[in-house]
Design a protein around this motif. Sequence first.
Motif, PDB file in Angstrom:
ATOM      1  N   LEU A   1      50.101 -27.423  -5.099  1.00 29.34           N
ATOM      2  CA  LEU A   1      51.263 -28.030  -5.753  1.00 29.34           C
ATOM      3  C   LEU A   1      51.900 -29.092  -4.869  1.00 29.34           C
ATOM      4  CD1 LEU A   1      52.866 -24.841  -7.340  1.00 29.34           C
ATOM      5  CD2 LEU A   1      51.905 -26.784  -8.591  1.00 29.34           C
ATOM      6  N   ARG A   2      51.951 -28.821  -3.560  1.00 30.88           N
ATOM      7  CA  ARG A   2      52.522 -29.811  -2.634  1.00 30.88           C
ATOM      8  C   ARG A   2      51.671 -31.067  -2.579  1.00 30.88           C
ATOM      9  NH1 ARG A   2      54.132 -25.850   2.479  1.00 30.88           N
ATOM     10  NH2 ARG A   2      55.931 -24.830   1.478  1.00 30.88           N
ATOM     11  N   LEU A   3      50.341 -30.894  -2.523  1.00 34.06           N
ATOM     12  CA  LEU A   3      49.446 -32.043  -2.510  1.00 34.06           C
ATOM     13  C   LEU A   3      49.589 -32.863  -3.791  1.00 34.06           C
ATOM     14  CD1 LEU A   3      46.174 -30.472  -1.044  1.00 34.06           C
ATOM     15  CD2 LEU A   3      47.516 -32.321  -0.014  1.00 34.06           C
ATOM     16  N   ASP A   4      49.630 -32.180  -4.903  1.00 36.56           N
ATOM     17  CA  ASP A   4      49.787 -32.867  -6.183  1.00 36.56           C
ATOM     18  C   ASP A   4      51.078 -33.671  -6.218  1.00 36.56           C
ATOM     19  OD1 ASP A   4      49.492 -33.350  -9.149  1.00 36.56           O
ATOM     20  OD2 ASP A   4      51.248 -32.042  -9.173  1.00 36.56           O
ATOM     21  N   ARG A   5      52.167 -33.049  -5.797  1.00 37.67           N
ATOM     22  CA  ARG A   5      53.465 -33.725  -5.830  1.00 37.67           C
ATOM     23  C   ARG A   5      53.493 -34.944  -4.901  1.00 37.67           C
ATOM     24  NH1 ARG A   5      56.158 -29.458  -5.676  1.00 37.67           N
ATOM     25  NH2 ARG A   5      56.399 -29.264  -3.425  1.00 37.67           N
ATOM     26  N   ALA A   6      52.919 -34.798  -3.707  1.00 35.44           N
ATOM     27  CA  ALA A   6      52.923 -35.901  -2.736  1.00 35.44           C
ATOM     28  C   ALA A   6      52.060 -37.068  -3.221  1.00 35.44           C
ATOM     29  CB  ALA A   6      52.436 -35.401  -1.380  1.00 35.44           C
ATOM     30  N   LEU A   7      50.863 -36.759  -3.715  1.00 29.11           N
ATOM     31  CA  LEU A   7      49.977 -37.816  -4.179  1.00 29.11           C
ATOM     32  C   LEU A   7      50.509 -38.484  -5.445  1.00 29.11           C
ATOM     33  CD1 LEU A   7      46.586 -35.989  -3.539  1.00 29.11           C
ATOM     34  CD2 LEU A   7      47.454 -37.990  -2.308  1.00 29.11           C
ATOM     35  N   GLN A   8      51.153 -37.705  -6.310  1.00 32.43           N
ATOM     36  CA  GLN A   8      51.745 -38.294  -7.511  1.00 32.43           C
ATOM     37  C   GLN A   8      52.857 -39.268  -7.140  1.00 32.43           C
ATOM     38  OE1 GLN A   8      50.804 -37.576 -10.997  1.00 32.43           O
ATOM     39  NE2 GLN A   8      51.822 -39.560 -10.982  1.00 32.43           N
ATOM     40  N   SER A   9      53.656 -38.912  -6.141  1.00 35.65           N
ATOM     41  CA  SER A   9      54.727 -39.798  -5.681  1.00 35.65           C
ATOM     42  C   SER A   9      54.148 -41.119  -5.171  1.00 35.65           C
ATOM     43  CB  SER A   9      55.533 -39.107  -4.576  1.00 35.65           C
ATOM     44  OG  SER A   9      56.529 -39.975  -4.062  1.00 35.65           O
ATOM     45  N   LEU A  10      53.057 -41.044  -4.411  1.00 30.41           N
ATOM     46  CA  LEU A  10      52.426 -42.264  -3.903  1.00 30.41           C
ATOM     47  C   LEU A  10      51.834 -43.101  -5.046  1.00 30.41           C
ATOM     48  CD1 LEU A  10      50.610 -40.800  -0.764  1.00 30.41           C
ATOM     49  CD2 LEU A  10      52.609 -42.312  -0.773  1.00 30.41           C
ATOM     50  N   ALA A  11      51.217 -42.428  -6.004  1.00 28.69           N
ATOM     51  CA  ALA A  11      50.659 -43.153  -7.153  1.00 28.69           C
ATOM     52  C   ALA A  11      51.753 -43.849  -7.944  1.00 28.69           C
ATOM     53  CB  ALA A  11      49.884 -42.185  -8.047  1.00 28.69           C
ATOM     54  N   ASP A  12      52.883 -43.176  -8.133  1.00 26.28           N
ATOM     55  CA  ASP A  12      53.998 -43.765  -8.868  1.00 26.28           C
ATOM     56  C   ASP A  12      54.581 -44.972  -8.147  1.00 26.28           C
ATOM     57  OD1 ASP A  12      53.678 -41.844 -10.800  1.00 26.28           O
ATOM     58  OD2 ASP A  12      55.322 -40.574 -10.093  1.00 26.28           O
ATOM     59  N   ARG A  13      54.388 -45.010  -6.820  1.00 24.83           N
ATOM     60  CA  ARG A  13      54.872 -46.152  -6.036  1.00 24.83           C
ATOM     61  C   ARG A  13      53.833 -47.268  -5.930  1.00 24.83           C
ATOM     62  NH1 ARG A  13      57.078 -43.711  -0.573  1.00 24.83           N
ATOM     63  NH2 ARG A  13      56.160 -41.731  -1.235  1.00 24.83           N
TER      64      ARG A  13
END
Length: 279
Positions: free
Chosen positions: A246-258
């Motif tokens: 879940l942490r990996l998903d959240r971190a990578l999603q944040s980078l993708a959104d940026r």
Amino acid sequence: MKVGRIPAGDNRRQQDAVTELFRSSVPTWEDIYSRRDVYSVIYQRRRMVALSLIIKLHLPPRSRILEVGCGPGLTTVALAEKGYHVHAMDIVPEMLEVCRSRADHLRVTENIEFSVGDVGRLAFRDCAFDAVLVVGVTEWMASLRRMLQELNRVIKPAGYLIISSDNSRALHFRLNPICSPRLAPVKKMVRRLFRPQQHGPKIYAYSRPEFESQLCELGFANLETRQVGFGPFAFCGLRVPRTLGLRLDRALQSLADRGVNLLQTAGHVYVVLAQRARA
């Protein structure tokens, strides 16, 4: 993934298998929108991204929207609450009953029509809808062309399509050696030896360039593509623990959104907002 013409019998077997899968798992598809595992979180985010894309269009009140594969009806009801006229369609009558029950509870049934239907043969007149929403459907389709042709037919000129696809180039595939294309012949042989009778439906994933190319061929203009979800990650069959996943998903999603370039084609799924050509 290049897919040629699929024999009619194979199409029928796939559709029957998909129908049986969803008919036997109606409660699961309700629960998935509240669970906290990586798969469920990705499905939840996928739904919210699709909903946000259609809301940002600022369609006039009483616009006609078709949701193909409405499932338990969360998105259908959310759109009905905003004053749109929504047609909820699914291949499983039991799903429609759950959707209808949710609409009754929230008192928006008057804004919704319900029907059992097949996305490859839509029972609607030409140019019937201002927008069509298709989330969680393409992964069950061995070929996209017939479906996209039907969607193009029922959308009004300059109308909108919001559609999702599983990503054949997702990051969790690339990082898992067992998913390497070089091993495909070996895995196929193993499946034949140890799972000779596979009765469940096949799941299909499409690369973003291939998917967008097929939309373009039918006259859709791609307005926006959003990457959604990263994971679940595994290495040679060993899955990353839930909390870390879940942490990996959240971190990578944040980078993708940026807008990090390396992640713009690497999500578990992508959601496309497209517009049909004007007449």
